[in-house]
Design an enzyme around this catalytic site. Structure first.
Site, short mmCIF file in Angstrom:
data_model
loop_
_atom_site.label_atom_id
_atom_site.label_comp_id
_atom_site.label_asym_id
_atom_site.label_seq_id
_atom_site.Cartn_x
_atom_site.Cartn_y
_atom_site.Cartn_z
N PHE A 9 0.82 -1.21 0.00
CA PHE A 9 0.00 0.00 0.00
C PHE A 9 0.85 1.25 0.00
O PHE A 9 1.80 1.38 0.79
CB PHE A 9 -0.88 0.05 1.26
CG PHE A 9 -2.07 -0.86 1.25
CD1 PHE A 9 -3.32 -0.38 0.90
CD2 PHE A 9 -1.94 -2.20 1.60
CE1 PHE A 9 -4.43 -1.22 0.90
CE2 PHE A 9 -3.05 -3.04 1.61
CZ PHE A 9 -4.29 -2.55 1.25
N ASP A 10 0.48 2.20 -0.84
CA ASP A 10 0.90 3.59 -0.66
C ASP A 10 0.19 4.11 0.59
O ASP A 10 -0.81 3.52 1.04
CB ASP A 10 0.50 4.39 -1.90
CG ASP A 10 0.67 5.88 -1.71
OD1 ASP A 10 1.78 6.31 -1.35
OD2 ASP A 10 -0.32 6.61 -1.91
N MET A 11 0.68 5.20 1.17
CA MET A 11 0.05 5.74 2.36
C MET A 11 -0.79 6.99 2.06
O MET A 11 -2.01 6.97 2.20
CB MET A 11 1.10 6.09 3.42
CG MET A 11 0.51 6.68 4.71
SD MET A 11 1.76 7.10 5.96
CE MET A 11 2.58 8.49 5.17
N THR A 14 -4.00 7.17 -0.21
CA THR A 14 -4.48 5.80 -0.38
C THR A 14 -5.07 5.27 0.92
O THR A 14 -6.21 4.83 0.97
CB THR A 14 -3.34 4.88 -0.86
OG1 THR A 14 -2.87 5.36 -2.13
CG2 THR A 14 -3.83 3.44 -1.03
#
Length: 217
Positions: A9-11, A14
């Protein structure tokens, strides 16, 4: 496509609803210092690490490094101040993470934000326990849209990038995940996907609520 063995995951934008706050901080910094940073330019900064952002601001301001540094510093100061009260979790974040973890998939974060700021942001929303590794923007040579951060994140997971799902909101992030050879799922935040970006994605989803179904089937 290979069977997905891990999810990265991007943070910002997102998992954490922070890109709108960042965009506002750029605009406020520009107004304060009397420089022109149009929204179209600010959008090119989304998903990039601080080093890359600084370089683009220098270029945009005609090579004035001192002024660009003042803009970058003020952006960070304003962002951190706004973030104290304005950050929110993206809808469906906990539910998606719960479902993917329950399915036995290892989860990781690959964020352009420096570790010193990324981990507290994740901890604030009780997200850190979901993840087995964190790869941050100050830990790779080249930031998004280069593939380095997702290649390194996959290496830390012990999984080939082609067997990883990358979850992104920004154009630069999608380009980065695709260049790494991963299967990219875009959940757009501030910027809708262009035809070019759609072609780089395994799927474009309206929210994180749809992510487990898209990955697990």
């Amino acid at each position: 496509m290979q069977v997905i063995q891990a999810v990265i995951f991007d943070m910002d934008g997102t998992l954490v609803d922070s890109e709108g706050v960042s965009r506002r901080a750029w605009s406020l910094a520009a107004d304060e210092l009397g420089v022109d940073l149009p929204e179209s330019f600010i959008d090119t900064l989304m998903g990039r690490n601080s080093r890359a952002c600084s370089g683009l601001v220098v270029e945009h301001l005609g090579g004035d490094e001192a002024l660009a540094q003042r803009v970058v510093d003020m952006h960070l100061e304003l962002f951190l101040k706004l973030a104290e009260t304005e950050l929110r979790l993206k809808p469906g974040a906990h539910e998606a993470l719960d479902a993917l973890r329950s399915a036995g998939l290892p989860l990781a974060v690959a964020t352009s934000t420096a570790r010193v700021r990324a981990l507290p942001r994740l901890e604030r929303f009780s997200l850190t326990p979901y993840f087995t590794s964190f790869t941050c923007g100050d830990e790779v040579a080249h930031g998004k849209p280069a593939p380095d951060i997702f290649i390194e994140s996959a290496r830390r997971l012990g999984v080939d990038p082609s067997a990883c799902a990358v979850i992104e909101d920004s154009h630069n992030g999608v380009r980065s995940g695709h260049a790494a050879g991963a299967q990219v799922y875009m959940v757009p935040d501030l910027m809708a996907p262009t035809p070019e970006i759609e072609l780089l994605c395994a799927a474009v989803l309206p929210s994180l609520h749809e992510l487990p179904g898209a990955i697990l089937g």
